[in-house]
Design a protein around this motif. Structure first.
Motif, PDB file in Angstrom:
ATOM      1  N   GLY A  78       0.833  -1.198   0.000  1.00 24.69           N
ATOM      2  CA  GLY A  78       0.000   0.000   0.000  1.00 24.69           C
ATOM      3  C   GLY A  78       0.867   1.247   0.000  1.00 24.69           C
ATOM      4  N   GLY A  79       0.658   2.121   0.956  1.00 25.07           N
ATOM      5  CA  GLY A  79       1.413   3.364   1.045  1.00 25.07           C
ATOM      6  C   GLY A  79       2.618   3.262   1.961  1.00 25.07           C
ATOM      7  N   LEU A  80       3.155   2.053   2.141  1.00 23.78           N
ATOM      8  CA  LEU A  80       4.259   1.847   3.072  1.00 23.78           C
ATOM      9  C   LEU A  80       5.348   1.002   2.417  1.00 23.78           C
ATOM     10  CD1 LEU A  80       5.124   2.318   6.060  1.00 23.78           C
ATOM     11  CD2 LEU A  80       4.052   0.130   6.564  1.00 23.78           C
ATOM     12  N   LEU A  81       6.583   1.454   2.541  1.00 26.62           N
ATOM     13  CA  LEU A  81       7.731   0.696   2.060  1.00 26.62           C
ATOM     14  C   LEU A  81       8.496   0.216   3.282  1.00 26.62           C
ATOM     15  CD1 LEU A  81       9.665  -0.305  -0.154  1.00 26.62           C
ATOM     16  CD2 LEU A  81      10.760   1.954  -0.068  1.00 26.62           C
ATOM     17  N   VAL A  82       8.646  -1.101   3.403  1.00 26.30           N
ATOM     18  CA  VAL A  82       9.356  -1.687   4.539  1.00 26.30           C
ATOM     19  C   VAL A  82      10.668  -2.275   4.057  1.00 26.30           C
ATOM     20  CG1 VAL A  82       9.318  -3.424   6.363  1.00 26.30           C
ATOM     21  CG2 VAL A  82       7.206  -2.236   5.730  1.00 26.30           C
ATOM     22  N   TYR A  83      11.762  -1.783   4.636  1.00 26.43           N
ATOM     23  CA  TYR A  83      13.082  -2.365   4.419  1.00 26.43           C
ATOM     24  C   TYR A  83      13.359  -3.285   5.601  1.00 26.43           C
ATOM     25  CZ  TYR A  83      14.142   1.330   0.981  1.00 26.43           C
ATOM     26  OH  TYR A  83      14.144   2.164  -0.098  1.00 26.43           O
ATOM     27  N   THR A  84      13.731  -4.517   5.334  1.00 21.40           N
ATOM     28  CA  THR A  84      14.113  -5.455   6.380  1.00 21.40           C
ATOM     29  C   THR A  84      15.620  -5.646   6.289  1.00 21.40           C
ATOM     30  OG1 THR A  84      11.982  -6.562   6.238  1.00 21.40           O
ATOM     31  CG2 THR A  84      13.764  -7.770   7.327  1.00 21.40           C
ATOM     32  N   VAL A  85      16.314  -5.239   7.350  1.00 24.00           N
ATOM     33  CA  VAL A  85      17.766  -5.254   7.369  1.00 24.00           C
ATOM     34  C   VAL A  85      18.222  -6.285   8.401  1.00 24.00           C
ATOM     35  CG1 VAL A  85      19.849  -3.861   7.648  1.00 24.00           C
ATOM     36  CG2 VAL A  85      17.736  -2.795   6.808  1.00 24.00           C
ATOM     37  N   ASP A 133      20.929  -0.773  -2.044  1.00 22.64           N
ATOM     38  CA  ASP A 133      19.655  -1.480  -1.863  1.00 22.64           C
ATOM     39  C   ASP A 133      18.525  -0.507  -1.526  1.00 22.64           C
ATOM     40  OD1 ASP A 133      20.995  -3.861  -2.325  1.00 22.64           O
ATOM     41  OD2 ASP A 133      21.003  -4.485  -0.218  1.00 22.64           O
ATOM     42  N   VAL A 134      18.815   0.480  -0.676  1.00 23.97           N
ATOM     43  CA  VAL A 134      17.807   1.489  -0.321  1.00 23.97           C
ATOM     44  C   VAL A 134      17.427   2.293  -1.560  1.00 23.97           C
ATOM     45  CG1 VAL A 134      17.411   3.620   0.979  1.00 23.97           C
ATOM     46  CG2 VAL A 134      18.451   1.639   2.113  1.00 23.97           C
ATOM     47  N   ASP A 135      18.425   2.757  -2.297  1.00 20.68           N
ATOM     48  CA  ASP A 135      18.162   3.570  -3.491  1.00 20.68           C
ATOM     49  C   ASP A 135      17.379   2.794  -4.552  1.00 20.68           C
ATOM     50  OD1 ASP A 135      19.515   5.670  -2.315  1.00 20.68           O
ATOM     51  OD2 ASP A 135      21.368   5.338  -3.442  1.00 20.68           O
ATOM     52  N   ALA A 136      17.721   1.518  -4.730  1.00 19.24           N
ATOM     53  CA  ALA A 136      17.075   0.708  -5.767  1.00 19.24           C
ATOM     54  C   ALA A 136      15.583   0.529  -5.509  1.00 19.24           C
ATOM     55  CB  ALA A 136      17.757  -0.654  -5.862  1.00 19.24           C
ATOM     56  N   ALA A 137      15.204   0.463  -4.247  1.00 15.99           N
ATOM     57  CA  ALA A 137      13.789   0.238  -3.908  1.00 15.99           C
ATOM     58  C   ALA A 137      13.037   1.526  -3.603  1.00 15.99           C
ATOM     59  CB  ALA A 137      13.699  -0.697  -2.702  1.00 15.99           C
ATOM     60  N   TRP A 138      13.742   2.666  -3.611  1.00 15.96           N
ATOM     61  CA  TRP A 138      13.098   3.924  -3.236  1.00 15.96           C
ATOM     62  C   TRP A 138      11.927   4.199  -4.163  1.00 15.96           C
ATOM     63  CZ3 TRP A 138      13.605   6.253   1.207  1.00 15.96           C
ATOM     64  CH2 TRP A 138      13.003   7.507   1.384  1.00 15.96           C
ATOM     65  N   PRO A 139      10.756   4.525  -3.603  1.00 14.15           N
ATOM     66  CA  PRO A 139       9.564   4.717  -4.427  1.00 14.15           C
ATOM     67  C   PRO A 139       9.597   6.020  -5.222  1.00 14.15           C
ATOM     68  CG  PRO A 139       9.105   5.251  -2.139  1.00 14.15           C
ATOM     69  CD  PRO A 139      10.509   4.726  -2.182  1.00 14.15           C
ATOM     70  N   THR A 179       5.893   7.883  -0.209  1.00 12.54           N
ATOM     71  CA  THR A 179       5.531   6.678   0.524  1.00 12.54           C
ATOM     72  C   THR A 179       6.194   6.715   1.893  1.00 12.54           C
ATOM     73  OG1 THR A 179       5.427   5.400  -1.538  1.00 12.54           O
ATOM     74  CG2 THR A 179       5.654   4.148   0.476  1.00 12.54           C
ATOM     75  N   ASP A 180       5.458   6.358   2.928  1.00 15.00           N
ATOM     76  CA  ASP A 180       6.065   6.245   4.248  1.00 15.00           C
ATOM     77  C   ASP A 180       7.050   5.082   4.246  1.00 15.00           C
ATOM     78  OD1 ASP A 180       4.597   8.380   5.168  1.00 15.00           O
ATOM     79  OD2 ASP A 180       3.053   7.148   6.100  1.00 15.00           O
ATOM     80  N   VAL A 181       8.121   5.224   5.025  1.00 10.96           N
ATOM     81  CA  VAL A 181       9.212   4.261   5.023  1.00 10.96           C
ATOM     82  C   VAL A 181       9.453   3.756   6.445  1.00 10.96           C
ATOM     83  CG1 VAL A 181      11.678   3.954   4.542  1.00 10.96           C
ATOM     84  CG2 VAL A 181      10.298   5.441   3.069  1.00 10.96           C
ATOM     85  N   VAL A 182       9.613   2.427   6.564  1.00  8.15           N
ATOM     86  CA  VAL A 182       9.940   1.802   7.836  1.00  8.15           C
ATOM     87  C   VAL A 182      11.131   0.879   7.622  1.00  8.15           C
ATOM     88  CG1 VAL A 182       9.167   0.210   9.644  1.00  8.15           C
ATOM     89  CG2 VAL A 182       7.574   1.874   8.682  1.00  8.15           C
ATOM     90  N   PHE A 183      12.096   0.962   8.522  1.00 10.54           N
ATOM     91  CA  PHE A 183      13.230   0.044   8.517  1.00 10.54           C
ATOM     92  C   PHE A 183      13.049  -0.938   9.664  1.00 10.54           C
ATOM     93  CE2 PHE A 183      15.098   3.140   5.796  1.00 10.54           C
ATOM     94  CZ  PHE A 183      16.097   2.471   5.088  1.00 10.54           C
ATOM     95  N   ASP A 184      12.842  -2.216   9.337  1.00 12.88           N
ATOM     96  CA  ASP A 184      12.785  -3.269  10.354  1.00 12.88           C
ATOM     97  C   ASP A 184      14.227  -3.638  10.677  1.00 12.88           C
ATOM     98  OD1 ASP A 184      12.651  -5.575  11.869  1.00 12.88           O
ATOM     99  OD2 ASP A 184      11.161  -6.545  10.589  1.00 12.88           O
ATOM    100  N   LEU A 185      14.686  -3.240  11.854  1.00  7.72           N
ATOM    101  CA  LEU A 185      16.083  -3.445  12.260  1.00  7.72           C
ATOM    102  C   LEU A 185      16.212  -4.489  13.354  1.00  7.72           C
ATOM    103  CD1 LEU A 185      17.192   0.309  12.296  1.00  7.72           C
ATOM    104  CD2 LEU A 185      17.418  -1.359  10.441  1.00  7.72           C
ATOM    105  N   SER A 186      15.204  -5.323  13.520  1.00  5.90           N
ATOM    106  CA  SER A 186      15.220  -6.329  14.582  1.00  5.90           C
ATOM    107  C   SER A 186      16.308  -7.378  14.373  1.00  5.90           C
ATOM    108  CB  SER A 186      13.853  -7.002  14.708  1.00  5.90           C
ATOM    109  OG  SER A 186      13.497  -7.630  13.490  1.00  5.90           O
ATOM    110  N   GLY A 187      16.738  -7.584  13.137  1.00  4.40           N
ATOM    111  CA  GLY A 187      17.747  -8.606  12.840  1.00  4.40           C
ATOM    112  C   GLY A 187      19.153  -8.066  12.657  1.00  4.40           C
ATOM    113  N   VAL A 188      19.379  -6.792  12.986  1.00  4.20           N
ATOM    114  CA  VAL A 188      20.720  -6.209  12.837  1.00  4.20           C
ATOM    115  C   VAL A 188      21.570  -6.628  14.031  1.00  4.20           C
ATOM    116  CG1 VAL A 188      22.035  -4.055  12.731  1.00  4.20           C
ATOM    117  CG2 VAL A 188      19.898  -4.288  11.450  1.00  4.20           C
ATOM    118  N   THR A 189      22.730  -7.248  13.737  1.00  7.66           N
ATOM    119  CA  THR A 189      23.621  -7.739  14.789  1.00  7.66           C
ATOM    120  C   THR A 189      24.749  -6.766  15.105  1.00  7.66           C
ATOM    121  OG1 THR A 189      24.817  -8.960  13.074  1.00  7.66           O
ATOM    122  CG2 THR A 189      23.150 -10.175  14.349  1.00  7.66           C
TER     123      THR A 189
END
Length: 116
Positions: free
Chosen positions: A11-18, A33-39, A43-53
């Motif tokens: 929808g109106g949300l772009l989610v990056y999972t890092v 990777d961010v630039d390639a997917a940039w709408p 669009t609102d943008v969210v970075f899922d950073l739960s898996g960043v070590t």
């Protein structure tokens, strides 16, 4: 852990999972990777950073620049469930207050309105 950055438009949300180590060796790929997917449309943008070590200053730089880019385009921007390494770097750099932080995204599906 090996770096990866994927994106999903919902929808109106772009989610990056890092995931993995976001360091000097990965920052150019992260930016690409961010630039390639940039709408093309706002669009609102969210970075899922739960898996960043690991996150270093170059990874933080990509996040800050992307947040500024979203702001210039009047798009919302948030970090979802940042891991402890991410939170530690944000705190050490003194930039925690710059970012909106939201909880985990349910089942990989973005919350319909996580960005304020």
């Amino acid at each position: 852990m090996e770096f990866s950055c994927t994106s999903q438009q919902t929808g109106g949300l772009l989610v990056y999972t890092v995931t993995g180590d976001v360091d000097l060796a990965a920052h150019a790929r992260f930016q690409t990777d961010v630039d390639a997917a940039w709408p093309s449309a706002p669009t609102d943008v969210v970075f899922d950073l739960s898996g960043v070590t690991f996150l270093d200053s170059m990874g933080l730089r990509v996040l800050v620049q992307t947040m500024q880019r979203a702001s210039h385009q009047n798009c919302g921007f948030a970090l979802a469930a940042p891991s402890e390494p991410v939170l530690r770097v944000l705190e050490l750099a003194g930039v925690t207050s710059l970012f909106s932080v939201v909880g985990p995204l349910p089942d990989g599906e973005p919350d319909p309105d996580p960005v304020s």
